[in-house]
Design a protein around this motif. Structure first.
Motif, PDB file in Angstrom:
ATOM      1  N   LEU A   1      18.400  28.326  88.381  1.00  0.00           N
ATOM      2  CA  LEU A   1      18.395  27.182  89.286  1.00  0.00           C
ATOM      3  C   LEU A   1      19.440  27.325  90.384  1.00  0.00           C
ATOM      4  CD1 LEU A   1      17.135  24.360  89.785  1.00  0.00           C
ATOM      5  CD2 LEU A   1      18.985  23.413  88.390  1.00  0.00           C
ATOM      6  N   VAL A   2      20.615  27.826  90.020  1.00  0.00           N
ATOM      7  CA  VAL A   2      21.721  27.820  90.996  1.00  0.00           C
ATOM      8  C   VAL A   2      22.186  29.203  91.446  1.00  0.00           C
ATOM      9  CG1 VAL A   2      22.550  25.660  89.988  1.00  0.00           C
ATOM     10  CG2 VAL A   2      23.586  27.812  89.255  1.00  0.00           C
ATOM     11  N   LYS A   3      21.540  30.279  90.973  1.00  0.00           N
ATOM     12  CA  LYS A   3      22.060  31.605  91.328  1.00  0.00           C
ATOM     13  C   LYS A   3      22.090  31.831  92.837  1.00  0.00           C
ATOM     14  CE  LYS A   3      17.761  34.304  90.819  1.00  0.00           C
ATOM     15  NZ  LYS A   3      17.165  35.491  90.194  1.00  0.00           N
ATOM     16  N   GLY A   4      21.174  31.182  93.561  1.00  0.00           N
ATOM     17  CA  GLY A   4      21.188  31.317  95.007  1.00  0.00           C
ATOM     18  C   GLY A   4      22.276  30.480  95.658  1.00  0.00           C
ATOM     19  N   LEU A   5      22.833  29.526  94.897  1.00  0.00           N
ATOM     20  CA  LEU A   5      23.865  28.638  95.434  1.00  0.00           C
ATOM     21  C   LEU A   5      25.268  29.044  94.991  1.00  0.00           C
ATOM     22  CD1 LEU A   5      22.120  25.205  94.708  1.00  0.00           C
ATOM     23  CD2 LEU A   5      22.080  26.493  96.851  1.00  0.00           C
ATOM     24  N   LEU A   6      25.366  29.969  94.018  1.00  0.00           N
ATOM     25  CA  LEU A   6      26.669  30.326  93.468  1.00  0.00           C
ATOM     26  C   LEU A   6      27.631  30.835  94.531  1.00  0.00           C
ATOM     27  CD1 LEU A   6      25.743  32.044  90.071  1.00  0.00           C
ATOM     28  CD2 LEU A   6      26.852  29.837  90.417  1.00  0.00           C
ATOM     29  N   ASP A   7      27.108  31.609  95.489  1.00  0.00           N
ATOM     30  CA  ASP A   7      27.965  32.160  96.530  1.00  0.00           C
ATOM     31  C   ASP A   7      28.629  31.085  97.373  1.00  0.00           C
ATOM     32  OD1 ASP A   7      27.636  34.761  95.814  1.00  0.00           O
ATOM     33  OD2 ASP A   7      26.110  35.229  97.309  1.00  0.00           O
ATOM     34  N   ARG A   8      28.075  29.879  97.356  1.00  0.00           N
ATOM     35  CA  ARG A   8      28.630  28.793  98.173  1.00  0.00           C
ATOM     36  C   ARG A   8      29.721  28.012  97.454  1.00  0.00           C
ATOM     37  NH1 ARG A   8      23.957  25.164 100.500  1.00  0.00           N
ATOM     38  NH2 ARG A   8      25.732  24.393 101.717  1.00  0.00           N
ATOM     39  N   LEU A   9      29.851  28.211  96.141  1.00  0.00           N
ATOM     40  CA  LEU A   9      30.877  27.490  95.378  1.00  0.00           C
ATOM     41  C   LEU A   9      32.200  28.249  95.456  1.00  0.00           C
ATOM     42  CD1 LEU A   9      28.740  26.444  92.289  1.00  0.00           C
ATOM     43  CD2 LEU A   9      29.289  25.096  94.317  1.00  0.00           C
ATOM     44  N   ILE A  10      32.721  28.352  96.659  1.00  0.00           N
ATOM     45  CA  ILE A  10      33.854  29.226  96.972  1.00  0.00           C
ATOM     46  C   ILE A  10      35.114  28.865  96.190  1.00  0.00           C
ATOM     47  CG2 ILE A  10      35.373  29.995  98.847  1.00  0.00           C
ATOM     48  CD1 ILE A  10      32.887  29.405 100.710  1.00  0.00           C
TER      49      ILE A  10
END
Length: 329
Positions: free
Chosen positions: A243-252
């Protein structure tokens, strides 16, 4: 809390059934997991965790319910950092995407077994020696400080001592053979890269258990709640990954926030012990702890999204507790 053997048995049985359903139906056939499927399963597992918390609230009172939700929040937030490392492992070992689901599910099973052992040991230690609170607190503070120093770095799976030893001692092929960890060539049993991947995942689970179990005991000393919070957070880990692997890079700034949470819980554990010895020393209550943890997660998430919007090139890192320098090199 007075939790009967029947309640323990039903809870463990329900968890085993959920794993079995996942193992023999959803992930039985390797396939690409789409967003809709991942979202459905994520909502399903979160729903089960919340329903369980409501049941605890009604059955054992507001204190137990608050402690469960605090423990679940801690475990869920730490599991996101766990996902970072899983992404790195799967990428560095070039695992075909159709096998990610199966690997993650096996990783979750390993994590449940390892954490079950650690929870049993931790509960026994806390019951026998109250000073264990200080030991757990020191572990979390040390881990938090290390992660704070190296929050913007990534671990290197190939630096894993166990992986290095296996590479040196076991004959392996370079190609994946489905999800098989071993194959036979000329009558000889030879390992595949999948075996290394599972070793890397398992050892990562072990390291995370060393941090997460003391952290959970930092918000509740009830063994049943510690186990349930860990189990329900882990059960949803596989679906959360897709669900979130594409968003992980944004959780800096997530790793930075988690480092502060670990240090806070470490201090909370030590103060709990000192409060038992000296009444004048205050004890951080569960509601306050829950508010602080939730606040840190909100601030780190919002700050991360603002940073990623202003600097699209910035990306998140899993963080590491020690320096990336390898003394053997």
């Amino acid at each position: 809390m007075d939790v009967s053997l029947t309640v323990w048995s039903i809870t463990i049985g329900a968890i085993i059934v959920l794993i079995a359903v996942d193992l023999f139906t959803v992930s039985a056939k390797p396939h690409e997991v789409k967003f809709k499927e991942a979202a459905s399963w994520s909502l399903f597992y979160i729903g089960i965790a919340v329903a369980f918390g409501v049941w605890v609230l009604q059955e054992y009172g507001s204190t137990a319910g608050t402690e469960y939700f605090a423990a679940y929040l801690v475990e869920k937030s730490l599991s996101v950092d766990n996902l970072f490392v899983f992404v790195i492992i799967l990428a560095q070992f070039a695992v075909p995407s159709i096998y990610h689901q199966r690997i993650l599910l096996i990783g979750v099973i390993l994590a449940l077994v390892l954490r079950g052992i650690f929870i049993a040991v931790g509960a026994a230690a806390l019951a026998a020696f109250s000073f264990t609170f200080v030991i757990f607190g020191a572990i979390l503070i040390w881990t938090g400080v290390g992660l704070f120093k190296h929050w913007d770095e990534d671990p290197e799976p190939n630096d894993n001592a166990i992986v290095k030893k296996i590479r040196a001692r076991i004959k392996m092929v370079n190609e994946y053979h489905g999800s098989k960890m071993f194959i036979r060539i000329d009558g000889k049993r030879i390992a595949t890269p999948m075996f290394l991947v599972m070793i890397a995942i398992g050892s990562t689970d072990l390291l995370f258990a060393l941090d997460s179990i003391p952290a959970t005991f930092g918000v509740t000393s009830e063994t049943f709640l510690v186990f349930a919070a860990n189990a329900f957070a882990l059960l949803g880990l596989r679906a959360l990954y897709f669900l979130v692997k594409g968003l992980l890079d944004r959780l800096i700034y997530l790793s930075l926030g988690l480092s502060i949470i670990l240090m806070f819980i470490g201090v909370k554990l030590i103060m709990t012990y000192l409060h038992e010895q000296f009444d004048s020393i205050p004890k951080i209550s569960t509601p306050i702890g829950l508010a602080v943890i939730g606040g840190i997660l909100i601030v780190s998430t919002v700050a991360s999204l603002i940073k990623s919007k202003s600097d699209p090139a910035a990306r998140a890192h899993a963080g590491r507790v020690t320096s990336g320098h390898d003394p053997e090199e």
